[in-house]
Design a protein around this motif. Structure first.
Motif, PDB file in Angstrom:
ATOM      1  N   VAL A  80      53.182  20.244  49.135  1.00  0.00           N
ATOM      2  CA  VAL A  80      53.475  21.686  47.579  1.00  0.00           C
ATOM      3  C   VAL A  80      52.127  22.098  47.219  1.00  0.00           C
ATOM      4  N   GLN A  81      51.845  21.575  46.416  1.00  0.00           N
ATOM      5  CA  GLN A  81      50.477  22.093  45.473  1.00  0.00           C
ATOM      6  C   GLN A  81      49.471  23.124  45.973  1.00  0.00           C
ATOM      7  N   ILE A  82      49.747  22.739  47.864  1.00  0.00           N
ATOM      8  CA  ILE A  82      48.687  23.157  48.565  1.00  0.00           C
ATOM      9  C   ILE A  82      49.468  24.902  48.865  1.00  0.00           C
ATOM     10  N   GLY A  83      50.265  24.743  49.046  1.00  0.00           N
ATOM     11  CA  GLY A  83      51.423  25.879  48.875  1.00  0.00           C
ATOM     12  C   GLY A  83      51.437  27.226  47.658  1.00  0.00           C
ATOM     13  N   LYS A  84      52.030  26.417  46.979  1.00  0.00           N
ATOM     14  CA  LYS A  84      51.444  26.851  45.603  1.00  0.00           C
ATOM     15  C   LYS A  84      50.662  27.745  45.243  1.00  0.00           C
ATOM     16  N   THR A  85      49.647  26.696  45.518  1.00  0.00           N
ATOM     17  CA  THR A  85      48.157  27.241  45.704  1.00  0.00           C
ATOM     18  C   THR A  85      47.921  28.462  46.452  1.00  0.00           C
ATOM     19  N   ARG A  86      48.683  29.006  47.906  1.00  0.00           N
ATOM     20  CA  ARG A  86      48.064  29.325  48.580  1.00  0.00           C
ATOM     21  C   ARG A  86      48.584  30.895  48.186  1.00  0.00           C
ATOM     22  N   LEU A  87      50.534  30.681  47.924  1.00  0.00           N
ATOM     23  CA  LEU A  87      50.916  31.953  46.687  1.00  0.00           C
ATOM     24  C   LEU A  87      50.051  32.219  45.859  1.00  0.00           C
ATOM     25  N   PHE A  88      49.864  31.538  44.769  1.00  0.00           N
ATOM     26  CA  PHE A  88      49.397  31.825  43.778  1.00  0.00           C
ATOM     27  C   PHE A  88      48.304  33.115  44.042  1.00  0.00           C
ATOM     28  N   LEU A  89      47.091  32.261  44.904  1.00  0.00           N
ATOM     29  CA  LEU A  89      46.041  33.311  45.806  1.00  0.00           C
ATOM     30  C   LEU A  89      46.625  34.680  46.369  1.00  0.00           C
ATOM     31  N   GLN A  90      47.415  34.814  47.471  1.00  0.00           N
ATOM     32  CA  GLN A  90      47.745  35.543  47.905  1.00  0.00           C
ATOM     33  C   GLN A  90      48.625  36.941  46.791  1.00  0.00           C
ATOM     34  N   ALA A  91      48.896  35.909  45.821  1.00  0.00           N
ATOM     35  CA  ALA A  91      49.895  37.250  44.957  1.00  0.00           C
ATOM     36  C   ALA A  91      48.860  38.072  43.678  1.00  0.00           C
ATOM     37  N   HIS A  92      48.259  37.303  43.660  1.00  0.00           N
ATOM     38  CA  HIS A  92      46.979  37.400  42.880  1.00  0.00           C
ATOM     39  C   HIS A  92      45.629  38.666  43.651  1.00  0.00           C
ATOM     40  N   VAL A  93      45.792  38.510  44.999  1.00  0.00           N
ATOM     41  CA  VAL A  93      44.643  39.079  46.063  1.00  0.00           C
ATOM     42  C   VAL A  93      45.565  40.734  46.066  1.00  0.00           C
ATOM     43  N   ALA A  94      46.534  40.368  46.066  1.00  0.00           N
ATOM     44  CA  ALA A  94      47.130  41.882  46.608  1.00  0.00           C
ATOM     45  C   ALA A  94      47.282  42.483  45.312  1.00  0.00           C
ATOM     46  N   ALA A  95      48.196  42.113  44.330  1.00  0.00           N
ATOM     47  CA  ALA A  95      48.002  42.663  43.198  1.00  0.00           C
ATOM     48  C   ALA A  95      46.309  43.289  42.896  1.00  0.00           C
ATOM     49  N   ALA A  96      45.003  42.770  43.159  1.00  0.00           N
ATOM     50  CA  ALA A  96      44.163  43.023  43.090  1.00  0.00           C
ATOM     51  C   ALA A  96      43.725  44.369  43.703  1.00  0.00           C
ATOM     52  N   GLU A  97      44.405  44.010  45.359  1.00  0.00           N
ATOM     53  CA  GLU A  97      43.499  45.612  46.290  1.00  0.00           C
ATOM     54  C   GLU A  97      45.024  46.705  45.492  1.00  0.00           C
ATOM     55  N   GLU A  98      45.786  46.169  45.086  1.00  0.00           N
ATOM     56  CA  GLU A  98      46.661  47.337  44.771  1.00  0.00           C
ATOM     57  C   GLU A  98      46.057  48.288  43.924  1.00  0.00           C
ATOM     58  N   LYS A  99      45.565  47.602  43.112  1.00  0.00           N
ATOM     59  CA  LYS A  99      44.544  48.183  41.491  1.00  0.00           C
ATOM     60  C   LYS A  99      43.809  49.156  42.402  1.00  0.00           C
ATOM     61  N   VAL A 100      43.143  48.459  43.403  1.00  0.00           N
ATOM     62  CA  VAL A 100      41.338  48.958  44.016  1.00  0.00           C
ATOM     63  C   VAL A 100      41.676  50.511  45.068  1.00  0.00           C
ATOM     64  N   ASN A 101      43.411  49.926  45.435  1.00  0.00           N
ATOM     65  CA  ASN A 101      43.902  51.204  46.214  1.00  0.00           C
ATOM     66  C   ASN A 101      44.554  52.374  45.285  1.00  0.00           C
ATOM     67  N   GLN A 102      44.852  52.136  43.950  1.00  0.00           N
ATOM     68  CA  GLN A 102      45.234  53.326  43.276  1.00  0.00           C
ATOM     69  C   GLN A 102      44.257  53.985  42.240  1.00  0.00           C
ATOM     70  N   PHE A 103      42.989  52.870  42.006  1.00  0.00           N
ATOM     71  CA  PHE A 103      41.738  53.262  41.368  1.00  0.00           C
ATOM     72  C   PHE A 103      41.341  54.491  42.705  1.00  0.00           C
ATOM     73  N   MET A 104      41.134  54.193  43.991  1.00  0.00           N
ATOM     74  CA  MET A 104      40.532  55.045  44.989  1.00  0.00           C
ATOM     75  C   MET A 104      41.488  56.195  45.210  1.00  0.00           C
ATOM     76  N   ASP A 105      42.196  56.130  44.405  1.00  0.00           N
ATOM     77  CA  ASP A 105      43.116  57.123  45.289  1.00  0.00           C
ATOM     78  C   ASP A 105      43.295  58.190  44.079  1.00  0.00           C
ATOM     79  N   SER A 106      42.873  57.711  42.923  1.00  0.00           N
ATOM     80  CA  SER A 106      42.823  58.131  41.547  1.00  0.00           C
ATOM     81  C   SER A 106      41.697  59.338  41.529  1.00  0.00           C
ATOM     82  N   ALA A 107      40.530  58.512  41.341  1.00  0.00           N
ATOM     83  CA  ALA A 107      38.657  58.889  41.925  1.00  0.00           C
ATOM     84  C   ALA A 107      39.332  60.035  43.004  1.00  0.00           C
ATOM     85  N   LEU A 108      39.555  60.329  44.776  1.00  0.00           N
ATOM     86  CA  LEU A 108      39.824  60.873  45.340  1.00  0.00           C
ATOM     87  C   LEU A 108      41.002  62.248  44.510  1.00  0.00           C
ATOM     88  N   HIS A 109      41.472  61.985  43.877  1.00  0.00           N
ATOM     89  CA  HIS A 109      42.544  62.999  43.523  1.00  0.00           C
ATOM     90  C   HIS A 109      41.600  63.603  42.527  1.00  0.00           C
TER      91      HIS A 109
END
Length: 242
Positions: A80-109
């Motif tokens: 259970v703890q491993i599953g929670k840790t994986r979900l936590f890391l996955q959510a933060h990695v997805a958020a960081a990836e979304e921020k990077v994509n938004q920054f790159m889109d704004s820079a290109l724009h």
């Protein structure tokens, strides 16, 4: 000794003959046991009927099933703890990836907007206006204004080169200056106070320029009248002198 050997010689043919007779008389088919007689006896009046089994009533007491322990094992808690840790890391990695994509889109724009804005300032080929010599003329005019106002106060030294350069730009590069003016006005519209001040300042400058032209025309007319009157008087004096 001789009698014993004689008896053995006489007994051998007798034994051989007895063995042959036994084989001949032995039956070739084996005897089979008689099968039991399956015929129904005529003296039986009735058959014994089997008694039906008595139904057993269900017991009123509930059957007790062995209960298992519901407490999680250490392995389950670790999973259970491993599953929670994986979900936590996955959510933060997805958020960081979304921020990077938004920054790159704004820079290109931003890059695309900057390049398109610079390209829109250039004059069209149909206008026949060239940037290279015109820009040099504007730069020389601004430097001339700086040289003229070098011995004046700081206000004139700051404003005269800019005013001379802008004036030279409107004379030498009118299409480019119009594009620059439209771009500045578009950015000023984002701030209503600045746009309102710009409009009032432009109206004041246009009004002052119009009044200056009117007064200049009046002065020119007065001077022309005075010059005409003086010339007429001189001509009359010359005529009278003759």
């Amino acid at each position: 000794m001789a009698a014993r050997m004689f008896l053995r010689q006489r007994a051998a043919p007798v034994a051989t003959g007895a063995l042959i007779a036994g084989i001949a008389l032995f039956p070739k088919t084996s005897l089979q046991a008689e099968a039991p007689d399956s015929r129904k006896p005529i003296y039986d009046d009735f058959e014994s009927t089997p008694t039906p089994p008595t139904p057993t009533l269900p017991s009123s007491e509930p059957t007790r099933t062995p209960t298992k322990s519901t407490s999680p094992t250490p392995t389950d808690r670790l999973a259970v703890q491993i599953g929670k840790t994986r979900l936590f890391l996955q959510a933060h990695v997805a958020a960081a990836e979304e921020k990077v994509n938004q920054f790159m889109d704004s820079a290109l724009h931003l890059e695309e907007s900057f390049t398109s804005t610079i390209a829109s300032l250039a004059p069209s080929p149909q206008s026949g206006e060239k940037l290279m010599p015109g820009s040099l003329y504007v730069l020389v005019a601004a430097m001339t204004g700086s040289i003229v106002s070098r011995n004046r106060n700081i206000f004139l030294r700051a404003t005269v080169p800019v005013a001379v350069g802008i004036g030279a730009g409107w004379v030498v590069l009118p299409v480019t200056m119009r594009n620059v003016s439209d771009l500045i006005w578009k950015y000023e519209q984002r701030f209503p106070a600045v746009a309102d001040g710009h409009v009032r300042a432009r109206e004041g400058v246009e009004r002052a320029w119009r009044m200056a032209r009117i007064h200049t025309q009046q002065v020119v007319n007065v001077v022309d009248e005075k010059v005409g009157a003086a010339r007429g008087g001189v001509e009359d004096w010359v005529k009278k002198g003759k």
